[in-house]
Design an enzyme around this catalytic site. Structure first.
Site, PDB file in Angstrom:
ATOM      1  CE  LYS A 118      86.010  -9.694  52.392  1.00  0.00           C
ATOM      2  NZ  LYS A 118      85.941 -10.467  53.657  1.00  0.00           N
TER       3      LYS A 118
ATOM      4  CG  HIS B  73      83.847  -6.400  51.101  1.00  0.00           C
ATOM      5  ND1 HIS B  73      83.545  -7.162  49.991  1.00  0.00           N
ATOM      6  CD2 HIS B  73      82.987  -6.813  52.077  1.00  0.00           C
ATOM      7  CE1 HIS B  73      82.551  -7.990  50.286  1.00  0.00           C
ATOM      8  NE2 HIS B  73      82.190  -7.810  51.552  1.00  0.00           N
ATOM      9  CG  HIS B  74      86.015  -2.999  55.080  1.00  0.00           C
ATOM     10  ND1 HIS B  74      87.119  -3.540  55.687  1.00  0.00           N
ATOM     11  CD2 HIS B  74      85.044  -3.957  55.173  1.00  0.00           C
ATOM     12  CE1 HIS B  74      86.824  -4.745  56.142  1.00  0.00           C
ATOM     13  NE2 HIS B  74      85.564  -5.024  55.833  1.00  0.00           N
TER      14      HIS B  74
HETATM   15  N1  LIG Z   1      79.877 -14.067  57.626  1.00  0.00           N
HETATM   16  C1  LIG Z   1      79.541 -12.782  57.741  1.00  0.00           C
HETATM   17  O1  LIG Z   1      78.336 -12.423  57.784  1.00  0.00           O
HETATM   18  C2  LIG Z   1      80.609 -11.752  57.878  1.00  0.00           C
HETATM   19  C3  LIG Z   1      81.908 -12.147  57.904  1.00  0.00           C
HETATM   20  N2  LIG Z   1      82.905 -11.262  58.151  1.00  0.00           N
HETATM   21  C4  LIG Z   1      84.227 -11.846  58.304  1.00  0.00           C
HETATM   22  O2  LIG Z   1      84.511 -11.874  59.708  1.00  0.00           O
HETATM   23  C5  LIG Z   1      85.901 -11.721  59.938  1.00  0.00           C
HETATM   24  C6  LIG Z   1      86.128 -10.574  60.905  1.00  0.00           C
HETATM   25  O3  LIG Z   1      85.682  -9.371  60.318  1.00  0.00           O
HETATM   26  P1  LIG Z   1      85.872  -7.965  61.062  1.00  0.00           P
HETATM   27  O4  LIG Z   1      85.305  -8.009  62.421  1.00  0.00           O
HETATM   28  O5  LIG Z   1      85.395  -6.951  60.096  1.00  0.00           O
HETATM   29  O6  LIG Z   1      87.459  -7.910  61.146  1.00  0.00           O
HETATM   30  P2  LIG Z   1      88.343  -7.150  62.249  1.00  0.00           P
HETATM   31  O7  LIG Z   1      89.740  -7.129  61.696  1.00  0.00           O
HETATM   32  O8  LIG Z   1      87.713  -5.864  62.620  1.00  0.00           O
HETATM   33  O9  LIG Z   1      88.274  -8.129  63.506  1.00  0.00           O
HETATM   34  C7  LIG Z   1      88.964  -9.338  63.597  1.00  0.00           C
HETATM   35  C8  LIG Z   1      89.496  -9.439  64.992  1.00  0.00           C
HETATM   36  O10 LIG Z   1      90.056 -10.720  65.231  1.00  0.00           O
HETATM   37  C9  LIG Z   1      91.172 -10.519  66.076  1.00  0.00           C
HETATM   38  N3  LIG Z   1      92.075 -11.676  66.122  1.00  0.00           N
HETATM   39  C10 LIG Z   1      93.304 -11.858  65.571  1.00  0.00           C
HETATM   40  N4  LIG Z   1      93.783 -13.069  65.904  1.00  0.00           N
HETATM   41  C11 LIG Z   1      92.848 -13.654  66.696  1.00  0.00           C
HETATM   42  C12 LIG Z   1      92.779 -14.891  67.379  1.00  0.00           C
HETATM   43  N5  LIG Z   1      93.783 -15.784  67.335  1.00  0.00           N
HETATM   44  N6  LIG Z   1      91.656 -15.164  68.082  1.00  0.00           N
HETATM   45  C13 LIG Z   1      90.654 -14.275  68.170  1.00  0.00           C
HETATM   46  N7  LIG Z   1      90.679 -13.074  67.548  1.00  0.00           N
HETATM   47  C14 LIG Z   1      91.749 -12.769  66.827  1.00  0.00           C
HETATM   48  C15 LIG Z   1      91.810  -9.282  65.493  1.00  0.00           C
HETATM   49  O11 LIG Z   1      92.722  -8.712  66.419  1.00  0.00           O
HETATM   50  P3  LIG Z   1      93.963  -7.808  65.836  1.00  0.00           P
HETATM   51  O12 LIG Z   1      93.323  -6.652  65.159  1.00  0.00           O
HETATM   52  O13 LIG Z   1      94.708  -7.502  67.074  1.00  0.00           O
HETATM   53  O14 LIG Z   1      94.698  -8.720  64.870  1.00  0.00           O
HETATM   54  C16 LIG Z   1      90.594  -8.394  65.280  1.00  0.00           C
HETATM   55  O15 LIG Z   1      90.239  -7.683  66.427  1.00  0.00           O
HETATM   56  C17 LIG Z   1      86.517 -11.546  58.546  1.00  0.00           C
HETATM   57  O16 LIG Z   1      86.980 -12.792  58.101  1.00  0.00           O
HETATM   58  C18 LIG Z   1      85.360 -11.086  57.689  1.00  0.00           C
HETATM   59  O17 LIG Z   1      85.504 -11.421  56.333  1.00  0.00           O
HETATM   60  C19 LIG Z   1      82.658  -9.950  58.325  1.00  0.00           C
HETATM   61  C20 LIG Z   1      81.384  -9.477  58.264  1.00  0.00           C
HETATM   62  C21 LIG Z   1      80.250 -10.339  58.031  1.00  0.00           C
HETATM   63  O1  LIG Z   2      85.012  -8.605  55.637  1.00  0.00           O
HETATM   64  C1  LIG Z   2      83.858  -8.142  55.611  1.00  0.00           C
HETATM   65  O2  LIG Z   2      83.592  -7.013  56.005  1.00  0.00           O
HETATM   66  C2  LIG Z   2      82.788  -9.000  55.096  1.00  0.00           C
HETATM   67  N1  LIG Z   2      83.058 -10.255  54.893  1.00  0.00           N
HETATM   68  C3  LIG Z   2      82.164 -11.259  54.440  1.00  0.00           C
HETATM   69  C4  LIG Z   2      82.618 -11.826  53.129  1.00  0.00           C
HETATM   70  O3  LIG Z   2      83.837 -12.029  52.933  1.00  0.00           O
HETATM   71  O4  LIG Z   2      81.775 -12.099  52.271  1.00  0.00           O
HETATM   72  C5  LIG Z   2      80.726 -10.846  54.507  1.00  0.00           C
HETATM   73  C6  LIG Z   2      80.462  -9.398  54.237  1.00  0.00           C
HETATM   74  O5  LIG Z   2      80.436  -9.162  52.862  1.00  0.00           O
HETATM   75  C7  LIG Z   2      81.412  -8.462  54.944  1.00  0.00           C
END
Ligand SMILES: NC(=O)C1=CN([C@@H]2O[C@H](COP(=O)(O)OP(=O)(O)OC[C@H]3O[C@@H](n4cnc5c(N)ncnc54)[C@H](OP(=O)(O)O)[C@@H]3O)[C@@H](O)[C@H]2O)C=CC1
Ligand SMILES: O=C(O)C1=N[C@H](C(=O)O)C[C@H](O)C1
Length: 233
Positions: free
Chosen positions: A135, A131-132
């Protein structure tokens, strides 16, 4: 549908795009600084926030009778507590470590392959996820779901982020550039390797799956998974 986004980072923004293409409306974008949320105006909440924030975001939605789709990973030690609160409130909830349609098919393939490999003792399994670099959690939630699928169908007992003994699945987590998510499972023997791999080319697949789950959960009560949404098995 009127959607509240909990987390407006990489995934929140991608979900906004896909939801709007499917004629839904984003009625809230909640982040750590948000002080007031209008839950009454929300048909569903979609949470892609952080491991620390997810449980509170999700359960506050249940308290306010809003169904929740959560893709946040790294908070699962509190999953059972969230389920209890959802059930007590007669709410609706879907968590998936990966919402992409391809990965949900890959989960089924992984379980099927594990079942076939379970009697072939000459093969030793291992997993790699890439992953990037932003993460926060390791291994990925997807890798944990894949490991659980192997454990359910073989004599493996657990997984570890390092080489373990024979009954432990070793997971290697790599963080490189902007990689959206790659998962590889390898069964290795002296004479050959059997390998299955899923590569996300971008985040659209995750976002589309989450919006489809949000559409599917409308009017339902209970705890569901992507297997229910996609009618797999
Ligand atoms: N299930 C799936 O298909 C997938 C899951 N994911 C998961 O989703 C999550 C988010 O991923 P991603 O969007 O890439 O991460 P990002 O870091 O880009 O986004 C997360 C966001 O949540 C914000 N945040 C922090 N605290 C809070 C809060 N209390 N309430 C609401 N938002 C908050 C962060 O703000 P700030 O930056 O200001 O802290 C940030 O903007 C991760 O856990 C990732 O592993 C990702 C891709 C696919
Ligand atoms: O953090 C991500 O980006 C992703 N998170 C999920 C995971 O933890 O499996 C899903 C996806 O792989 C991208």
């Amino acid at each position: 549908m009127k959607i509240g986004l909990f987390g407006y980072g990489k995934m929140g923004k991608m979900i906004e795009q896909i939801a709007q293409q499917r004629r839904h409306t984003i009625v809230a974008k909640v982040d750590i600084n948000t002080t007031e949320v209008d839950y009454k105006n929300m048909d569903v909440a979609i949470d892609f926030s952080t491991p620390d924030a997810a449980f509170n975001n999700i359960t506050t939605c249940f308290e306010n009778e809003v169904p929740v789709i959560s893709g946040t990973t790294g908070w699962l030690s509190d999953y059972d507590k969230a389920v209890d609160i959802c059930q007590a409130k007669k709410g609706a909830f879907i968590y998936a470590s990966n919402f992409s349609l391809g990965v949900n098919v890959f989960f089924e393939l992984n379980s099927y392959l594990a079942k076939m490999m379970s009697t072939l003792n000459q093969y030793k399994v291992s997993m790699e996820e890439i992953h990037h670099t932003q993460k926060l959690d390791a291994p990925s939630g997807t890798a944990i779901t894949l490991a659980d699928g192997i454990i359910e169908n073989t004599n493996y007992l657990d997984w570890k982020l390092e080489e373990g003994d024979d009954k432990i699945i070793p997971i290697t987590s790599k963080r490189e550039g902007t990689v959206p998510g790659t998962h590889t499972i390898t069964y290795k023997s002296e004479v050959d390797d059997v390998e299955i791999k899923h590569t996300a080319n971008n985040r659209e697949g995750f976002a589309l799956g989450a919006v489809i789950a949000a559409e599917w959960i409308q009017g339902k009560t209970g705890i569901f998974s992507m297997k229910n949404v996609l009618n797999l098995k």
